[in-house]
Motif scaffolding. Sequence first.
Motif, PDB file in Angstrom:
ATOM      1  N   GLU A   1     -18.035 -24.528  -4.644  1.00  0.00           N
ATOM      2  CA  GLU A   1     -17.054 -25.631  -4.385  1.00  0.00           C
ATOM      3  C   GLU A   1     -16.437 -26.110  -5.729  1.00  0.00           C
ATOM      4  O   GLU A   1     -15.292 -26.829  -5.458  1.00  0.00           O
ATOM      5  CB  GLU A   1     -17.748 -26.708  -3.750  1.00  0.00           C
ATOM      6  CG  GLU A   1     -18.315 -26.256  -2.580  1.00  0.00           C
ATOM      7  CD  GLU A   1     -19.333 -27.522  -1.694  1.00  0.00           C
ATOM      8  OE1 GLU A   1     -19.272 -28.603  -2.506  1.00  0.00           O
ATOM      9  OE2 GLU A   1     -20.024 -27.210  -0.778  1.00  0.00           O
ATOM     10  N   ARG A   2     -16.832 -26.170  -6.750  1.00  0.00           N
ATOM     11  CA  ARG A   2     -16.212 -26.547  -7.942  1.00  0.00           C
ATOM     12  C   ARG A   2     -16.682 -26.166  -9.277  1.00  0.00           C
ATOM     13  O   ARG A   2     -17.780 -25.425  -9.108  1.00  0.00           O
ATOM     14  CB  ARG A   2     -16.565 -28.150  -8.023  1.00  0.00           C
ATOM     15  CG  ARG A   2     -17.962 -28.482  -8.290  1.00  0.00           C
ATOM     16  CD  ARG A   2     -18.520 -29.935  -8.263  1.00  0.00           C
ATOM     17  NE  ARG A   2     -18.764 -30.158  -6.767  1.00  0.00           N
ATOM     18  CZ  ARG A   2     -19.199 -31.401  -6.604  1.00  0.00           C
ATOM     19  NH1 ARG A   2     -19.727 -32.442  -7.152  1.00  0.00           N
ATOM     20  NH2 ARG A   2     -19.267 -31.608  -4.927  1.00  0.00           N
TER      21      ARG A   2
ATOM     22  N   GLN B   1     -17.862 -29.500 -13.553  1.00  0.00           N
ATOM     23  CA  GLN B   1     -18.061 -30.735 -12.534  1.00  0.00           C
ATOM     24  C   GLN B   1     -19.090 -31.058 -11.498  1.00  0.00           C
ATOM     25  O   GLN B   1     -18.853 -31.899 -10.818  1.00  0.00           O
ATOM     26  CB  GLN B   1     -16.791 -30.510 -11.797  1.00  0.00           C
ATOM     27  CG  GLN B   1     -15.531 -30.642 -12.414  1.00  0.00           C
ATOM     28  CD  GLN B   1     -14.157 -30.302 -11.410  1.00  0.00           C
ATOM     29  OE1 GLN B   1     -14.312 -30.429 -10.439  1.00  0.00           O
ATOM     30  NE2 GLN B   1     -12.949 -30.016 -12.172  1.00  0.00           N
TER      31      GLN B   1
ATOM     32  N   SER C   1     -15.228 -18.786 -11.875  1.00  0.00           N
ATOM     33  CA  SER C   1     -15.461 -19.882 -12.698  1.00  0.00           C
ATOM     34  C   SER C   1     -16.261 -19.575 -13.793  1.00  0.00           C
ATOM     35  O   SER C   1     -16.191 -19.989 -14.893  1.00  0.00           O
ATOM     36  CB  SER C   1     -16.037 -21.036 -11.881  1.00  0.00           C
ATOM     37  OG  SER C   1     -16.316 -21.849 -12.599  1.00  0.00           O
TER      38      SER C   1
END
Length: 202
Positions: free
Chosen positions: A28-29, A33, A108
């Motif tokens: 999700e992030r 974070q 990511s």
Amino acid sequence: MDVVKRTRLSPEERRAQLIDLGVRMLAERPLEQISVEDIADEAGVSRGLLFHYFASKHDFHVAIVRHTSADMLARTAPNPDLAPIEILRDAMASYVDYVSENRDTYVSLLRGTASGDPAMREVFEATRAEMARRVIDQLPMLEIAPDPRIALSVRGWIAFVEEATITWLRAPEISRDELIELLVTALPAVALTPDTAASLLR
């Protein structure tokens, strides 16, 4: 996100739970974070207890990356019941499906700030080394003797696989099957002589 009710777990189970929550948040992030506070709240434990299992926030992040890399390697493990070129095709299909299902996590990690961290790079390097070993271990079954040139070519091919897959995830201008075939045919084209590559792919 729903807060998990506090449950008495063994140390191994609690540590695994915390990592699993971190992996879920990673979808999700970005890794940077993912906060200790959010993980502690989600697990229903104190921040201090989390640091009982991980020396620091960074140590926790590295554990998340190790878990993610191990999961990817498990999903792409060679199927010994297949012929060598089909083992490669099956592994690439599993790889493409895995990164498609974990798109944000994959991009990511490989392109985010984690990619510049020495401890994270060590995990990525170990993962790539295992991928290369799997490929090289298949060569004797094709009557191909591994040598330093082939080993170097395989490592270059792995970099190609990562870059091509990330580009495809961002702009899928060819189909999944076309991507898999591109990844499969690129390996013998890079690592083997033209005649050997052609005979292998027939």
